[in-house]
Design an enzyme around this catalytic site. Structure first.
Site, short mmCIF file in Angstrom:
data_model
loop_
_atom_site.label_atom_id
_atom_site.label_comp_id
_atom_site.label_asym_id
_atom_site.label_seq_id
_atom_site.Cartn_x
_atom_site.Cartn_y
_atom_site.Cartn_z
N CYS A 171 -6.87 -2.71 -3.80
CA CYS A 171 -7.05 -3.56 -2.84
C CYS A 171 -5.20 -4.48 -3.15
O CYS A 171 -4.97 -6.04 -3.32
CB CYS A 171 -8.04 -4.77 -2.93
N GLU A 175 -5.16 10.14 8.00
CA GLU A 175 -3.88 9.92 9.44
C GLU A 175 -3.08 9.16 8.38
O GLU A 175 -2.40 9.29 8.63
CB GLU A 175 -4.70 9.11 10.27
N LYS A 196 3.86 15.46 2.07
CA LYS A 196 3.53 15.33 3.59
C LYS A 196 3.59 16.67 3.60
O LYS A 196 2.83 16.60 4.65
CB LYS A 196 4.11 14.29 4.41
#
Ligand SMILES: NC(=O)c1ccc[n+]([C@@H]2O[C@H](COP(=O)([O-])OP(=O)(O)OC[C@H]3O[C@@H](n4cnc5c(N)ncnc54)[C@H](O)[C@@H]3O)[C@@H](O)[C@H]2O)c1
Ligand SMILES: N[C@@H](CCO)C(=O)O
Ligand code: NA
Length: 428
Positions: free
Chosen positions: A10, A126, A202
């Protein structure tokens, strides 16, 4: 009956996921046809006020991911462990998983995807590449009928922010990085950003999706960060009508038998669409056989934009669960191998501090020729002992170019190699 989401972590992204799920609960229920509820949040410490119902918090993430009432697990802890074990446990327990964790996907995406296929659940990610920008699903779904030849992008917001500040404001590296950290763009350890590890992860994910080759991992990506980029490099780029950008480049070889995957600083002509990407924005240029050139642009980092991509994935996997289906990604593997950086065709910009004497230019040209590298253009700045020769090569194998620079750097006629950087060209 409500779909229950368990959140792992969180922090910057996780807290925004909670806020958006709560704020948009009515609209989400209408769009999906069933309500979405946060069923539990795994945190490291219970004593911090996070503005969420304390009854939802737990430090026992393992118990949360296997709880029978949980349908979807959202992992926004980051890093390899315990994220991997928790996701595998969730998948094994029949939960669909949404993650923003590029480091893990780039290192071991294959294991996670195979586990998801075996369990008949979804693994969506995503947010892991280019944050909010819809990019992975367009590559996976919209371009499924096309052949992608090249993906070229700015995929790290922190480094783009730093380079942009250095270029447009003349700001220093350290102060710009501190700003990017304060804005929530940087990784927990910003070395991952500035040394190119984040962009390399990535790039590996993009190469796998673009070329349907499962075997690319972060370790296969040639990686150079931005810590070596100097004010002199940026000035040199400006003098050539270029800006310096950290690019991730995934490219099929000419014969189509292999792929090259790399991350390094590049001098980019100002007319290139990627050159105008400022601040922490990301943009990815995709070249496909039938679709031609596509560009995806938007916020690549930051809690709220990243949470938007996470929410989109939660909606997608929830719809799949309601339809009793899953994507089964990664089943088809072209097995295309990754070739060495040395074999990759690139162009170099080289600025050499030399003395303005007869024979210097011809000696420099000879060294380029000895390595089989053709010179595209050369200009001289200054005169006398302060002369600088600025050369741009034609495309050549990277090994030939780096060999040329190595020889130049030890040649007595060359006082200093003031700047070396690869150059990308652009034809409208
Ligand atoms: N911040 C961004 O802009 C951004 C963008 C795209 C992707 N991501 C990715 O999203 C993920 C989360 O990033 P973030 O920026 O929110 O990081 P963060 O450090 O702000 O949040 C991670 C949280 O996880 C908690 N955590 C660590 N171990 C835990 C455990 N065992 N159990 C429960 N909680 C634990 C930490 O205390 C922290 O609060 C990373 O994978 C990151 O790469 C971040
Ligand atoms: N640290 C990353 C976060 C987004 O993945 C960046 O700066 O782009
Ligand atoms: Na994205």
């Amino acid at each position: 009956m409500a779909m229950k989401v368990a959140l792992l972590g969180c922090g910057v992204v996780g807290s925004e996921v909670v806020r958006l799920v709560n704020e948009q609960s009515g609209e989400l229920a209408a769009r999906i046809g069933t309500p979405i509820e946060i069923g539990g949040i795994a945190v490291r410490r219970l004593d911090r006020d996070r503005g969420v119902d304390p009854a939802l918090l737990t430090t026992d993430a393992t118990a949360l991911v296997t709880r029978p009432d949980i349908d979807v697990v959202v992992e926004v802890i980051g890093g390899i462990e315990p994220a991997r074990s928790l996701m595998l446990a969730a998948i094994k327990a029949g939960k669909s998983v949404v993650t923003a964790n590029k480091a893990l996907l780039a290192e071991d995406g294959q294991t996670l995807q195979a586990a998801a296929r075996d369990a008949g659940v979804d693994l969506y990610y995503e947010a892991s590449v280019a944050g909010a920008i819809p990019l992975l699903r367009p590559l996976r779904d919209s371009l499924a009928g096309d052949r992608v030849n090249r993906v070229l992008g700015i995929v790290n917001g922190t480094t783009n922010y730093v380079l942009d500040r250095m270029d447009s404001l003349g700001a220093g590296f350290t102060e710009s990085l501190e700003e990017a950290q304060a804005l929530g763009y940087a990784e927990a350890d910003p070395t991952a950003d500035v040394e190119g590890f984040d962009a390399a992860a990535k790039a590996a994910i993009l190469a796998r999706l673009a070329f349907h080759t499962q075997r690319v991992t972060a370790a296969d990506v040639h990686r150079e960060g931005i810590t070596g980029v100097s004010a002199a490099d940026i000035a040199s780029a400006r003098a050539m009508g270029c800006v310096v950008k950290l690019l991730a480049i995934c490219q099929r070889s000419e014969d189509g038998e292999s792929v090259g995957v790399r991350v390094h600083p590049v001098m980019l002509p100002v007319e290139h669409p990627l050159a105008s990407v400022k601040e922490a924005y990301n943009a990815v240029f995709v070249e496909a056989e039938s679709a031609g050139r596509l560009m995806f642009y938007g916020a690549g980092a930051g809690g709220t934009p990243t949470a938007s991509a996470v929410l989109g994935d939660i909606v997608a996997v929830t719809r799949n669960r309601l339809a009793n289906t899953s994507v089964g990604e990664g089943a088809h593997d072209t097995g295309l191998p990754v070739h060495d950086m040395g074999q990759t065709i690139t162009s170099y910009h080289v600025a050499l501090d030399v003395a303005d004497r007869p024979g210097v230019l011809s000696k420099v040209a000879e060294i380029f020729a000895d390595h089989g590298v053709s010179i595209k253009n050369v200009r001289q700045e200054g005169t006398g002992d302060d002369a600088q020769l600025v050369l741009v090569s034609h495309p050549a194998p990277d090994s030939a170019l780096s060999g040329t620079v190595e020889e130049l750097s030890v040649h007595p006629m060359v006082r200093d190699v003031a700047s070396v950087m690869r150059v990308e060209t652009f034809q409208e």
